[in-house]
Design an enzyme around this catalytic site. Sequence first.
Site, PDB file in Angstrom:
ATOM      1  N   GLY A 218     -38.130  44.447 -53.445  1.00 22.69           N
ATOM      2  CA  GLY A 218     -37.359  43.223 -53.674  1.00 22.69           C
ATOM      3  C   GLY A 218     -35.872  43.428 -53.486  1.00 22.69           C
ATOM      4  O   GLY A 218     -35.420  44.428 -52.916  1.00 22.69           O
ATOM      5  N   GLY A 220     -31.964  44.092 -54.560  1.00 25.51           N
ATOM      6  CA  GLY A 220     -31.173  44.798 -55.559  1.00 25.51           C
ATOM      7  C   GLY A 220     -31.180  46.302 -55.348  1.00 25.51           C
ATOM      8  O   GLY A 220     -31.898  46.837 -54.498  1.00 25.51           O
ATOM      9  N   ILE A 222     -32.180  48.777 -57.299  1.00 23.06           N
ATOM     10  CA  ILE A 222     -33.308  49.603 -57.740  1.00 23.06           C
ATOM     11  C   ILE A 222     -34.458  49.586 -56.731  1.00 23.06           C
ATOM     12  O   ILE A 222     -34.978  50.656 -56.379  1.00 23.06           O
ATOM     13  CB  ILE A 222     -33.723  49.206 -59.167  1.00 23.06           C
ATOM     14  CG1 ILE A 222     -32.633  49.745 -60.115  1.00 23.06           C
ATOM     15  CG2 ILE A 222     -35.098  49.741 -59.535  1.00 23.06           C
ATOM     16  CD1 ILE A 222     -32.676  49.266 -61.504  1.00 23.06           C
ATOM     17  N   GLU A 241     -41.581  40.568 -48.399  1.00 23.90           N
ATOM     18  CA  GLU A 241     -40.896  39.281 -48.191  1.00 23.90           C
ATOM     19  C   GLU A 241     -39.604  39.482 -47.398  1.00 23.90           C
ATOM     20  O   GLU A 241     -39.375  38.871 -46.376  1.00 23.90           O
ATOM     21  CB  GLU A 241     -40.593  38.710 -49.572  1.00 23.90           C
ATOM     22  CG  GLU A 241     -39.600  37.595 -49.605  1.00 23.90           C
ATOM     23  CD  GLU A 241     -39.339  37.165 -51.037  1.00 23.90           C
ATOM     24  OE1 GLU A 241     -40.305  37.074 -51.814  1.00 23.90           O
ATOM     25  OE2 GLU A 241     -38.186  36.910 -51.387  1.00 23.90           O
ATOM     26  N   LEU A 316     -33.483  40.798 -64.954  1.00 22.71           N
ATOM     27  CA  LEU A 316     -32.257  40.768 -65.766  1.00 22.71           C
ATOM     28  C   LEU A 316     -32.546  41.086 -67.229  1.00 22.71           C
ATOM     29  O   LEU A 316     -31.752  41.719 -67.895  1.00 22.71           O
ATOM     30  CB  LEU A 316     -31.583  39.400 -65.620  1.00 22.71           C
ATOM     31  CG  LEU A 316     -31.143  39.098 -64.176  1.00 22.71           C
ATOM     32  CD1 LEU A 316     -30.816  37.626 -63.982  1.00 22.71           C
ATOM     33  CD2 LEU A 316     -29.950  39.958 -63.795  1.00 22.71           C
ATOM     34  N   GLY A 339     -40.021  35.566 -54.217  1.00 22.00           N
ATOM     35  CA  GLY A 339     -41.436  35.932 -54.114  1.00 22.00           C
ATOM     36  C   GLY A 339     -41.877  36.903 -55.183  1.00 22.00           C
ATOM     37  O   GLY A 339     -42.925  37.530 -55.035  1.00 22.00           O
ATOM     38  N   LYS A 364     -23.631  45.634 -68.706  1.00 22.14           N
ATOM     39  CA  LYS A 364     -22.259  45.534 -69.219  1.00 22.14           C
ATOM     40  C   LYS A 364     -21.833  46.811 -69.943  1.00 22.14           C
ATOM     41  O   LYS A 364     -21.545  46.804 -71.158  1.00 22.14           O
ATOM     42  CB  LYS A 364     -22.095  44.309 -70.124  1.00 22.14           C
ATOM     43  CG  LYS A 364     -22.447  42.983 -69.449  1.00 22.14           C
ATOM     44  CD  LYS A 364     -21.431  42.621 -68.403  1.00 22.14           C
ATOM     45  CE  LYS A 364     -21.827  41.418 -67.563  1.00 22.14           C
ATOM     46  NZ  LYS A 364     -21.211  41.355 -66.255  1.00 22.14           N
TER      47      LYS A 364
HETATM   48  N1  COA Z   1     -27.226  40.413 -69.672  1.00 23.15           N
HETATM   49  C1  COA Z   1     -25.993  40.173 -69.169  1.00 23.15           C
HETATM   50  N2  COA Z   1     -25.647  40.439 -67.898  1.00 23.15           N
HETATM   51  C2  COA Z   1     -26.564  41.014 -67.116  1.00 23.15           C
HETATM   52  C3  COA Z   1     -27.863  41.312 -67.562  1.00 23.15           C
HETATM   53  C4  COA Z   1     -28.175  40.983 -68.903  1.00 23.15           C
HETATM   54  N3  COA Z   1     -29.386  41.226 -69.397  1.00 23.15           N
HETATM   55  N4  COA Z   1     -28.547  41.872 -66.561  1.00 23.15           N
HETATM   56  C5  COA Z   1     -27.732  41.935 -65.509  1.00 23.15           C
HETATM   57  N5  COA Z   1     -26.535  41.416 -65.845  1.00 23.15           N
HETATM   58  C6  COA Z   1     -25.378  41.277 -64.973  1.00 23.15           C
HETATM   59  C7  COA Z   1     -24.989  42.604 -64.326  1.00 23.15           C
HETATM   60  O1  COA Z   1     -24.089  43.337 -65.150  1.00 23.15           O
HETATM   61  C8  COA Z   1     -24.345  42.135 -63.042  1.00 23.15           C
HETATM   62  O2  COA Z   1     -23.038  41.664 -63.346  1.00 23.15           O
HETATM   63  P1  COA Z   1     -21.822  41.840 -62.309  1.00 23.15           P
HETATM   64  O3  COA Z   1     -22.215  40.996 -61.116  1.00 23.15           O
HETATM   65  O4  COA Z   1     -20.668  41.320 -63.061  1.00 23.15           O
HETATM   66  O5  COA Z   1     -21.794  43.301 -62.008  1.00 23.15           O
HETATM   67  C9  COA Z   1     -25.169  40.902 -62.664  1.00 23.15           C
HETATM   68  O6  COA Z   1     -25.745  40.428 -63.885  1.00 23.15           O
HETATM   69  C10 COA Z   1     -26.285  41.211 -61.662  1.00 23.15           C
HETATM   70  O7  COA Z   1     -27.129  42.211 -62.219  1.00 23.15           O
HETATM   71  P2  COA Z   1     -27.770  43.370 -61.318  1.00 23.15           P
HETATM   72  O8  COA Z   1     -28.655  44.155 -62.205  1.00 23.15           O
HETATM   73  O9  COA Z   1     -26.718  44.121 -60.561  1.00 23.15           O
HETATM   74  O10 COA Z   1     -28.601  42.508 -60.294  1.00 23.15           O
HETATM   75  P3  COA Z   1     -29.278  42.904 -58.911  1.00 23.15           P
HETATM   76  O11 COA Z   1     -28.327  42.743 -57.787  1.00 23.15           O
HETATM   77  O12 COA Z   1     -29.983  44.201 -59.010  1.00 23.15           O
HETATM   78  O13 COA Z   1     -30.341  41.706 -58.799  1.00 23.15           O
HETATM   79  C11 COA Z   1     -31.892  40.088 -59.663  1.00 23.15           C
HETATM   80  C12 COA Z   1     -31.264  41.490 -59.834  1.00 23.15           C
HETATM   81  C13 COA Z   1     -32.956  39.957 -60.707  1.00 23.15           C
HETATM   82  C14 COA Z   1     -30.842  39.010 -59.822  1.00 23.15           C
HETATM   83  C15 COA Z   1     -32.502  40.023 -58.216  1.00 23.15           C
HETATM   84  O14 COA Z   1     -33.495  41.000 -58.098  1.00 23.15           O
HETATM   85  C16 COA Z   1     -33.092  38.672 -57.920  1.00 23.15           C
HETATM   86  O15 COA Z   1     -32.387  37.815 -57.427  1.00 23.15           O
HETATM   87  N6  COA Z   1     -34.397  38.475 -58.187  1.00 23.15           N
HETATM   88  C17 COA Z   1     -35.021  37.196 -57.941  1.00 23.15           C
HETATM   89  C18 COA Z   1     -36.492  37.227 -58.099  1.00 23.15           C
HETATM   90  C19 COA Z   1     -37.126  38.280 -57.211  1.00 23.15           C
HETATM   91  O16 COA Z   1     -37.326  39.388 -57.663  1.00 23.15           O
HETATM   92  N7  COA Z   1     -37.525  37.928 -56.005  1.00 23.15           N
HETATM   93  C20 COA Z   1     -38.159  38.817 -55.061  1.00 23.15           C
HETATM   94  C21 COA Z   1     -37.120  39.386 -54.224  1.00 23.15           C
HETATM   95  S1  COA Z   1     -37.633  39.751 -52.598  1.00 23.15           S
END
Ligand code: COA
Length: 435
Positions: A218, A220, A222, A241, A316, A339, A364
């Site tokens: 997906g 991000g 990780i 996807e 998140l 997806g 954070k």
């Molecule tokens: N509480 C407060 N802030 C949080 C948080 C929490 N529990 N978890 C993350 N954050 C903040 C992070 O600190 C980061 O802040 P910044 O932009 O100021 O640095 C921001 O939220 C993004 O978090 P991050 O962990 O870096 O996100 P990511 O880029 O790894 O994306 C998702 C994670 C979940 C947003 C992303 O995977 C997504 O859009 N998923 C949608 C659903 C999916 O999985 N679809 C399939 C994909 S093909």
Amino acid sequence: MADYKAIYQTKLTTAEQVAQQVQSGWVIGMDAGPTQTPAIIAAMAEKIRATDTKDVKVHTMLDSYPFAFYEDNTLFGKMTGYSWFSSGGARKAVNGGYADLFPAYYRDIPGHIKRLYDFDAYCVAVSPMDSHGYFSLATTSSYSEAMISKAKRIFIEVNEKQPRCLCGTQIHVSQVDAIVENTHDIPVLPPVVIDDVSRTIGNLIAEQIPDGACIQLGIGAIPDATGMALKTKHDLGIHTEMFTDSMVELLECGAVNNSKKQIHRGKTVTTFAFGSQRIYDYINDNPCFEILPVDYVNDPNVICQNDNMISINAALEVDLFGQVCAESVGTKHMSGSGGQIDYVRGACQSKGGKSFIAFSSTAKGGTISKIKSILTPGAIVTTSKNDVDYIVTEYGIAHLRGESLGSRARQLISIAHPDFRDELTFEAKKRGILV
Ligand code: COA
């Protein structure tokens, strides 16, 4: 053979000329990422701004250009964005209250479009026309065919730098109403920074993936870190996807050869690609690469046909029941469902399949635990407690699917950051989940 070059010339025009056609009430469609049309949309925004044209709606997904209707809130009501999955500009505009969002599973979007929406124009950036009069929709198939089937007009931007996908959606010059030539570099995503936590998580998941497995990664850091940790594996397949940078790495080092897939053997399957120029170079004229419509690619009944299907997605926050939020931080909108659930279900239905939802234990600077007793008010549940399979942090792996609430709480607390384990245990006991 018809003289397609002559037909092309009769349709060749400028973005400004195309924009003059826009009328109040028009609905305009675009698909995800790099096949969006920056010149045509910018010219339409200029025309709409300068005239009394109003109530133009633009459907987008994963916007890859700074579109005026997401950047400028004074256009709200005149030209308004509707996102099927937000990022960047759409995320800001949805939170600002001057854009709207369609909640949907990605696999269902073509069906929603066919049932509910008609488009006055569908706009798409394509690679140059081939000798048979076809343009490749380059990096994206997604819901394009659904939009094409519901569009009164098709406006294309021909970009010589768009890759040509041999096994993907195509448009014929005879279907097109206007052609604008606009060659420019395709937008790229900034390289993902893989830190020690992501690397640890990636390695933990990699230990669970057998040779010969089929993977989905997906969005991000990780998922990307997991991809990089798979370089020592053999005979992996890809059914995903979004096609990402770490997947090119896996293909080029030979860890992926798609040789053990039950469907599309020998082929990498995706519904769109977005990342670095390396990805676009990889797709170009590649006969082993298929970019297919999302209602097929993301259908769990298709996904599960590959044995040992492994899906890896981010989140998140997660509560002690295992409800996964990947779309908001409380009430702050962050993303769409995409997806995620399509692949959680597809992987869990696959023989030997597993689905991993992975994230760093804190956000954070270590002040917030992403494993919570209850979700933050307003948090959106993306994957339900009944669908969730494995949860992973840098402290380990919890297996939740089919497990009791007590077992879930115990396992999740054991992979939370140590600073939060006492508090989570106290809350779990107070709620009677743990005795
Ligand atoms: N509480 C407060 N802030 C949080 C948080 C929490 N529990 N978890 C993350 N954050 C903040 C992070 O600190 C980061 O802040 P910044 O932009 O100021 O640095 C921001 O939220 C993004 O978090 P991050 O962990 O870096 O996100 P990511 O880029 O790894 O994306 C998702 C994670 C979940 C947003 C992303 O995977 C997504 O859009 N998923 C949608 C659903 C999916 O999985 N679809 C399939 C994909 S093909």
